[in-house]
Design an enzyme around this catalytic site. Structure first.
Site, PDB file in Angstrom:
ATOM      1  N   ASP A 173    -101.102 -54.922  41.538  1.00  0.00           N
ATOM      2  CA  ASP A 173     -99.776 -55.505  41.761  1.00  0.00           C
ATOM      3  C   ASP A 173     -98.951 -54.590  42.650  1.00  0.00           C
ATOM      4  OD1 ASP A 173    -100.370 -57.678  40.144  1.00  0.00           O
ATOM      5  OD2 ASP A 173     -99.628 -56.679  38.330  1.00  0.00           O
ATOM      6  N   HIS A 206    -104.727 -56.780  46.653  1.00  0.00           N
ATOM      7  CA  HIS A 206    -103.700 -57.480  45.886  1.00  0.00           C
ATOM      8  C   HIS A 206    -104.299 -58.401  44.829  1.00  0.00           C
ATOM      9  CE1 HIS A 206     -99.596 -58.137  45.130  1.00  0.00           C
ATOM     10  NE2 HIS A 206     -99.151 -58.297  46.367  1.00  0.00           N
TER      11      HIS A 206
END
Length: 423
Positions: free
Chosen positions: A399, A395
């Site tokens: 995204d 992450h």
């Protein structure tokens, strides 16, 4: 007579130290040239250390699990002639100890073919295990035992730490009724024994890499179900038409192709993240790591330039690399350089998994098992072949929306397999 000292070799890639994983000889053994003396473990692969001479082992330089510097004394061999060491320079021998056997981990491989049985077959010698005790065995051996109708907890394992091997199943069957009179009560006898197994070699490297990955990367997972009915029909058709001449296709080369096509629109997934330098490197070449369980641990051989391979080319390379990995013959080059990883537990894939990233990559695509389920298609309830993709992403780099769109793109390609080949 003289002494020939073998030092820990420079394995390359700037490696300054390696872990001594396993000895294949002991003090007093006679060895010949090119005989494998020991296995050492780098960050990427297991390496055999052969003997350059004939002679007798007189000293070992370390114990399994010990981290040794490149250039340190690995083993001393008594040879005819002067050897390569002066008498005054001989190191003090290291006393040989009984080396613990490194545990093997479960291997996810195709099981040996066996005709399904609907009832238990004749039993061989039984082993006393608790009813809820899980014997050590690979998924392939468990599947083989299930096909044969054998209760695995009753089979004596001949592998390290009592691991049940394919050969044990065959031996169990070969016993026939000769041991059928063994008391059933023995299978339920109480046990109070304990066993300690050192975490060394490949198992330790796996533990370190998994811990490092979960501590450094910000993992998040995304799961999507896919209707693979059409692509399974295509695979069956291609195997029927070309299987004899080109080889059988599994689902993996189709998944590799889907990755290649989807990555054209999502290049951020085919990347490596250097979190120390804070640099993301996106690559045009798609080097797909295919996670493979072997008897020495989890390995990730790499299908290089998957973007330039046909289905059968990918299938042949996956098969070759998996065999090399399972046999412990994969080279460092074959086990490094991946840009994205594909992992599959095959028939044992379950419903959902949460794969751990293969750092420094930023994406890993996990394949769960195919099951037939009733689905609603155009208002009608029909039976379809369904499969989940359980994928993880870093992450820090990827995204959530992009990850979802990437997996949806793979889904679309697999559900409409003709689009895999439309340029």
């Amino acid at each position: 007579m003289g002494t020939h000292v073998i030092k820990m070799p420079d394995i390359g890639e700037g490696i300054a130290e390696v872990e001594l994983s396993q000895w294949h000889v002991k003090v007093g053994d006679l060895v010949v040239e090119d005989q494998v003396l020991a296995d050492v473990m780098t960050d990427k692969a297991m390496v055999d250390i052969p003997s350059p001479v004939h002679g007798k082992v007189i000293a070992l330089g370390g114990q399994p699990g010990e981290v040794m510097a490149v250039g340190s004394v690995l083993i001393s061999i008594e040879v005819e002639g002067a050897g390569n060491l002066k008498e005054s320079d001989k190191p003090a021998p290291v006393a040989a100890k009984e080396a613990p056997v490194a545990p093997k981990v479960e291997a996810v491989v195709e099981s040996k073919p066996a005709a399904p049985r609907t009832a238990p077959v004749c039993q061989g010698p039984m082993v006393a295990r608790e009813a809820d005790e899980r014997p050590l065995a690979s998924p392939a051996v468990r599947k083989h035992a299930l096909d044969l109708g054998i209760q695995l907890r009753l089979v004596r394992g001949s592998g390290p730490a009592g691991r049940v091997l394919h050969e044990d199943l065959e031996a169990y069957l070969a016993q026939g009724q000769s041991n059928a009179s063994a008391p059933v009560a023995a299978a339920y006898a109480q046990r109070n024994d304990e066993e300690q197994i050192q975490v060394i070699g490949m198992r330790r490297k796996i533990a370190q890499r998994m811990q490092d990955a979960t501590q450094r990367a910000a993992h998040f997972s995304y799961v999507e179900e896919i209707d693979v009915t059409a692509i399974e029909e295509l695979r069956a058709h291609l195997n029927e038409k070309h299987g004899a001449s080109r080889g059988k296709l599994t689902l993996l080369p189709f998944l590799v192709r889907a990755l290649v096509v989807a990555l054209r629109d999502f290049p951020q997934m085919n990347a490596r993240y250097d979190d120390e330098a804070q640099v993301i490197t996106r690559l045009g070449a798609v080097h797909v790591g295919v996670a493979t369980q072997s008897d020495v641990g989890l390995m990730v051989p790499v299908v290089r330039h998957a973007e330039a391979r046909s289905l059968w080319d990918s299938a042949a390379e996956i098969s070759r690399l998996a065999t090399a990995a399972r046999n412990g013959k994969a080279s460092r080059e074959e086990l490094s350089g991946s840009t994205i990883t594909l992992t599959s537990l095959g028939a044992l894939g379950g419903i959902v998994s949460t794969p751990v990233l293969n750092l420094p990559e930023v994406a890993i695509v996990g394949v769960n098992k195919i099951v037939e389920r009733p689905m609603v298609v155009k208002g009608q309830v029909v039976i379809r072949k369904m499969m989940n993709l359980s994928s993880s992403f870093d992450h820090r780099v990827v995204d959530g929306m992009d990850a979802a769109l990437f997996i949806q793109a793979i889904r679309g390609l697999l559900e409409q397999p003709a689009t895999l080949f439309v340029e």
